[in-house]
Structures are given as structure tokens and as C-alpha cells.
Scaffold this motif. Structure first.
Motif, mmCIF file in Angstrom:
data_model
loop_
_atom_site.group_PDB
_atom_site.id
_atom_site.type_symbol
_atom_site.label_atom_id
_atom_site.label_comp_id
_atom_site.label_asym_id
_atom_site.label_seq_id
_atom_site.Cartn_x
_atom_site.Cartn_y
_atom_site.Cartn_z
ATOM 1 N N SER A 182 52.809 24.255 -2.026
ATOM 2 C CA SER A 182 53.124 23.806 -0.667
ATOM 3 C C SER A 182 52.407 24.665 0.371
ATOM 4 N N LEU A 183 52.093 24.006 1.480
ATOM 5 C CA LEU A 183 51.448 24.636 2.619
ATOM 6 C C LEU A 183 52.213 24.173 3.848
ATOM 7 N N GLU B 162 44.136 19.772 12.654
ATOM 8 C CA GLU B 162 43.242 18.885 13.385
ATOM 9 C C GLU B 162 43.758 17.457 13.349
ATOM 10 N N ARG B 163 43.508 16.751 14.420
ATOM 11 C CA ARG B 163 43.787 15.319 14.475
ATOM 12 C C ARG B 163 42.590 14.615 13.836
ATOM 13 N N ALA B 164 42.869 13.632 12.974
ATOM 14 C CA ALA B 164 41.797 12.919 12.277
ATOM 15 C C ALA B 164 41.931 11.419 12.502
ATOM 16 N N GLU B 165 40.822 10.725 12.449
ATOM 17 C CA GLU B 165 40.837 9.275 12.612
ATOM 18 C C GLU B 165 41.214 8.549 11.321
ATOM 19 N N SER B 166 41.273 9.268 10.220
ATOM 20 C CA SER B 166 41.647 8.635 8.950
ATOM 21 C C SER B 166 43.130 8.269 8.970
ATOM 22 N N GLU B 167 43.548 7.460 8.039
ATOM 23 C CA GLU B 167 44.937 7.013 7.950
ATOM 24 C C GLU B 167 45.769 7.892 7.027
ATOM 25 N N GLU B 168 45.166 8.932 6.473
ATOM 26 C CA GLU B 168 45.862 9.775 5.505
ATOM 27 C C GLU B 168 45.755 11.250 5.894
ATOM 28 N N PHE B 169 46.744 12.013 5.463
ATOM 29 C CA PHE B 169 46.673 13.467 5.564
ATOM 30 C C PHE B 169 45.551 13.939 4.653
ATOM 31 N N ARG B 170 44.886 15.020 5.065
ATOM 32 C CA ARG B 170 43.880 15.649 4.209
ATOM 33 C C ARG B 170 43.944 17.152 4.406
ATOM 34 N N LEU C 200 56.237 16.731 10.270
ATOM 35 C CA LEU C 200 55.459 15.766 9.513
ATOM 36 C C LEU C 200 55.357 16.299 8.097
ATOM 37 N N ALA C 201 55.364 15.408 7.129
ATOM 38 C CA ALA C 201 55.264 15.843 5.741
ATOM 39 C C ALA C 201 54.434 14.848 4.944
ATOM 40 N N ALA C 202 53.737 15.366 3.961
ATOM 41 C CA ALA C 202 52.956 14.522 3.065
ATOM 42 C C ALA C 202 52.801 15.260 1.741
ATOM 43 N N THR C 203 52.605 14.510 0.699
ATOM 44 C CA THR C 203 52.295 15.080 -0.604
ATOM 45 C C THR C 203 50.937 14.542 -1.028
ATOM 46 N N LEU D 163 47.613 14.479 -3.701
ATOM 47 C CA LEU D 163 47.133 14.717 -5.053
ATOM 48 C C LEU D 163 45.825 15.480 -4.919
ATOM 49 N N VAL D 164 45.811 16.757 -5.291
ATOM 50 C CA VAL D 164 44.630 17.596 -5.093
ATOM 51 C C VAL D 164 43.790 17.745 -6.359
ATOM 52 N N ALA D 165 44.386 17.501 -7.489
ATOM 53 C CA ALA D 165 43.687 17.523 -8.775
ATOM 54 C C ALA D 165 44.521 16.682 -9.733
ATOM 55 N N GLU D 166 43.958 16.405 -10.879
ATOM 56 C CA GLU D 166 44.696 15.600 -11.841
ATOM 57 C C GLU D 166 46.038 16.256 -12.155
ATOM 58 N N ASN D 167 47.109 15.508 -11.929
ATOM 59 C CA ASN D 167 48.477 15.975 -12.179
ATOM 60 C C ASN D 167 48.874 17.190 -11.351
ATOM 61 N N GLN D 168 48.231 17.412 -10.213
ATOM 62 C CA GLN D 168 48.594 18.538 -9.353
ATOM 63 C C GLN D 168 48.704 18.067 -7.909
ATOM 64 N N THR D 169 49.875 18.305 -7.327
ATOM 65 C CA THR D 169 50.108 17.882 -5.947
ATOM 66 C C THR D 169 50.250 19.101 -5.044
ATOM 67 N N LEU D 170 50.056 18.852 -3.767
ATOM 68 C CA LEU D 170 50.249 19.866 -2.734
ATOM 69 C C LEU D 170 51.101 19.242 -1.650
ATOM 70 N N ARG D 171 52.228 19.860 -1.361
ATOM 71 C CA ARG D 171 53.127 19.375 -0.303
ATOM 72 C C ARG D 171 52.706 20.013 1.005
ATOM 73 N N ILE D 172 52.489 19.189 2.031
ATOM 74 C CA ILE D 172 52.083 19.648 3.358
ATOM 75 C C ILE D 172 53.248 19.429 4.313
ATOM 76 N N LEU D 173 53.599 20.461 5.071
ATOM 77 C CA LEU D 173 54.614 20.369 6.114
ATOM 78 C C LEU D 173 54.013 20.908 7.405
ATOM 79 N N VAL D 174 54.163 20.153 8.476
ATOM 80 C CA VAL D 174 53.736 20.587 9.803
ATOM 81 C C VAL D 174 54.961 20.450 10.689
#
Length: 107
Positions: A9-10, A47-55, A83-86, A88-99
Motif C-alpha cells: 500500500s501507498l 498528479e491529475r491525469a486525463e486517463s480514466e484509471e489510477f496509475r 480516494l482509493a484504488a487497487t 495490479l502492478v505485477a502478476e498476482n501482485q496488487t498495490l493499494r493506493i489511498l489519497v
């Protein structure tokens, strides 16, 4: 802005002034010196991004969390605390993001 890293998590916590800066400019960043030269610095940013997903991007001593513009506008313009998102950063590995807004207590 505070950065907290834990297993998978970050978390970023922004002061009221930083939330206002993010709303106005689309970016807020902190450079943390870790040694005697400029290359010995860790920079973390939102940063604010124009994409529809967290990165999340990482490279050359910099970690950047990118939030979709529509979510960023709603978050900065309302009393929504976080704001929160999970990701997938690698195969079978997730990273939880909290802002989150790190606002002073008001009694």
C-alpha cells in the motif's frame, strides 16, 4: 504532503493548502533529500491525469500517483475525504493506493 508506505500500500495525505494547490495546478510534489547530492533525492507527487484509471509511475528517484481528472475534481471540490484504488502492478501482485485529505480538527 505525507507519504506512508506499507506492505502492498501507498498512502498520500495532503494538507488543506496542498489540496487547494492540487485543485488549481493539477500537481503537488515533495522532494526529500536522502544524501549530499541532488541525485540522492526521493520525489513523491500527486498528479491529475486525463486517463480514466489510477496509475503509479516510478523511476529515477520519483514516485508519482496519477488520479483521473474527473475523480480529482470531485475530490477537491467536495467534502469527500479520500480516494482509493487497487492496482495490479505485477502478476498476482496488487498495490493499494489511498489519497486523503489531512485536514485540521475543527471543534
Amino acid at each position: 504532503m505525507k507519504l506512508r508506505l506499507e506492505e502492498n500500500s501507498l498512502r498520500l495525505r495532503l494538507s488543506e493548502a496542498e489540496v487547494q494547490q492540487f485543485a488549481a495546478t493539477g500537481r503537488v510534489a515533495v522532494a526529500l533529500p536522502l544524501g549530499p547530492t541532488a541525485t540522492d533525492t526521493l520525489t513523491y507527487a500527486l498528479e491529475r491525469a486525463e486517463s480514466e484509471e489510477f496509475r503509479v509511475t516510478y523511476g529515477a528517484g520519483a514516485v508519482t500517483v496519477k488520479v483521473p481528472a474527473t475523480l480529482a475534481a470531485h475530490w477537491t471540490g467536495t467534502d469527500q475525504n479520500g480516494l482509493a484504488a487497487t492496482l495490479l502492478v505485477a502478476e498476482n501482485q496488487t498495490l493499494r493506493i489511498l489519497v486523503e485529505k489531512d485536514l485540521d480538527c475543527r471543534h
